[in-house]
Design a protein around this motif. Structure first.
Motif, PDB file in Angstrom:
ATOM      1  N   GLU A  82      30.884  -9.100 -19.812  1.00  0.00           N
ATOM      2  CA  GLU A  82      30.768 -10.447 -19.238  1.00  0.00           C
ATOM      3  C   GLU A  82      31.731 -10.634 -18.069  1.00  0.00           C
ATOM      4  O   GLU A  82      31.372 -11.196 -17.036  1.00  0.00           O
ATOM      5  N   GLN A  96      25.182  -5.563 -11.946  1.00  0.00           N
ATOM      6  CA  GLN A  96      25.554  -6.080 -13.258  1.00  0.00           C
ATOM      7  C   GLN A  96      25.029  -5.170 -14.369  1.00  0.00           C
ATOM      8  O   GLN A  96      24.039  -4.457 -14.201  1.00  0.00           O
ATOM      9  N   LYS A 101      30.469  -9.574 -10.184  1.00  0.00           N
ATOM     10  CA  LYS A 101      29.407  -9.012  -9.341  1.00  0.00           C
ATOM     11  C   LYS A 101      28.427 -10.108  -8.968  1.00  0.00           C
ATOM     12  O   LYS A 101      27.950 -10.849  -9.818  1.00  0.00           O
ATOM     13  N   ASN A 148      30.383  -8.555 -15.136  1.00  0.00           N
ATOM     14  CA  ASN A 148      29.200  -9.181 -14.531  1.00  0.00           C
ATOM     15  C   ASN A 148      29.562 -10.432 -13.734  1.00  0.00           C
ATOM     16  O   ASN A 148      28.925 -10.738 -12.732  1.00  0.00           O
ATOM     17  N   LYS A 206      19.082  -3.771 -13.451  1.00  0.00           N
ATOM     18  CA  LYS A 206      20.500  -3.841 -13.815  1.00  0.00           C
ATOM     19  C   LYS A 206      20.960  -2.481 -14.326  1.00  0.00           C
ATOM     20  O   LYS A 206      20.149  -1.614 -14.667  1.00  0.00           O
TER      21      LYS A 206
END
Length: 154
Positions: free
Chosen positions: A72, A84, A78, A75, A91
């Protein structure tokens, strides 16, 4: 001056017969102690094994939560969906994401149980969240190399 046996016993503080008495445990006493230890062992061993299983499960679950939090955090840094880690197409896959987090020193490879590295269970972020929630069982106890299976309601 002549000392008789009675006076000699008083001076030495013990009886003459006590010299011949042997000290030690009888066979009955030794058998009784062994039996008590065996009974205590039979009661304690299953309890200790149960604590070991709970501790192992807790360790895996805590590691899964740490990995989820790290994903988390990664991500959130990004902006592009391609950079991510996630299960959606476009992804970074879970296994490649774990490797990327280890490369970037966000995770310590030595502290991640092998069952969470994306080689077997779990292989997706969704399955990792199930492990973090405690929806798994341990198939084989082997410290860092334990094997788990995720409980699914399918």
């Amino acid at each position: 001056m002549k000392i008789n046996k009675f006076k000699l016993r008083l001076l030495l503080g013990k009886s003459i017969k006590s010299k011949n008495k042997k000290k030690g445990f009888t066979l009955i006493e030794v058998i009784a102690v062994i039996a008590i230890l065996a009974i205590m062992g039979a009661i304690l061993v299953p309890n200790v094994l149960g604590y070991r299983e709970k501790a192992q499960k807790s360790n895996i679950q805590t590691s899964a939560k740490t990995i989820m939090n790290t994903i988390e955090a990664y991500n959130s840094d990004k902006t592009s969906g391609e950079d991510q880690i996630g299960d959606d197409s476009g992804k970074i896959t879970y296994k490649d994401g774990i490797d990327k987090l280890i490369e970037e020193n966000m995770l310590d490879s030595d502290k991640i149980p092998d069952c969470l590295k994306g080689v077997s269970e779990p292989t997706t972020v969704e399955k990792l969240s199930m492990v973090a929630a405690g929806d798994f069982s341990i198939e084989k106890f082997d410290g860092k190399a334990s094997t788990i299976s995720i409980n699914t309601d399918e």
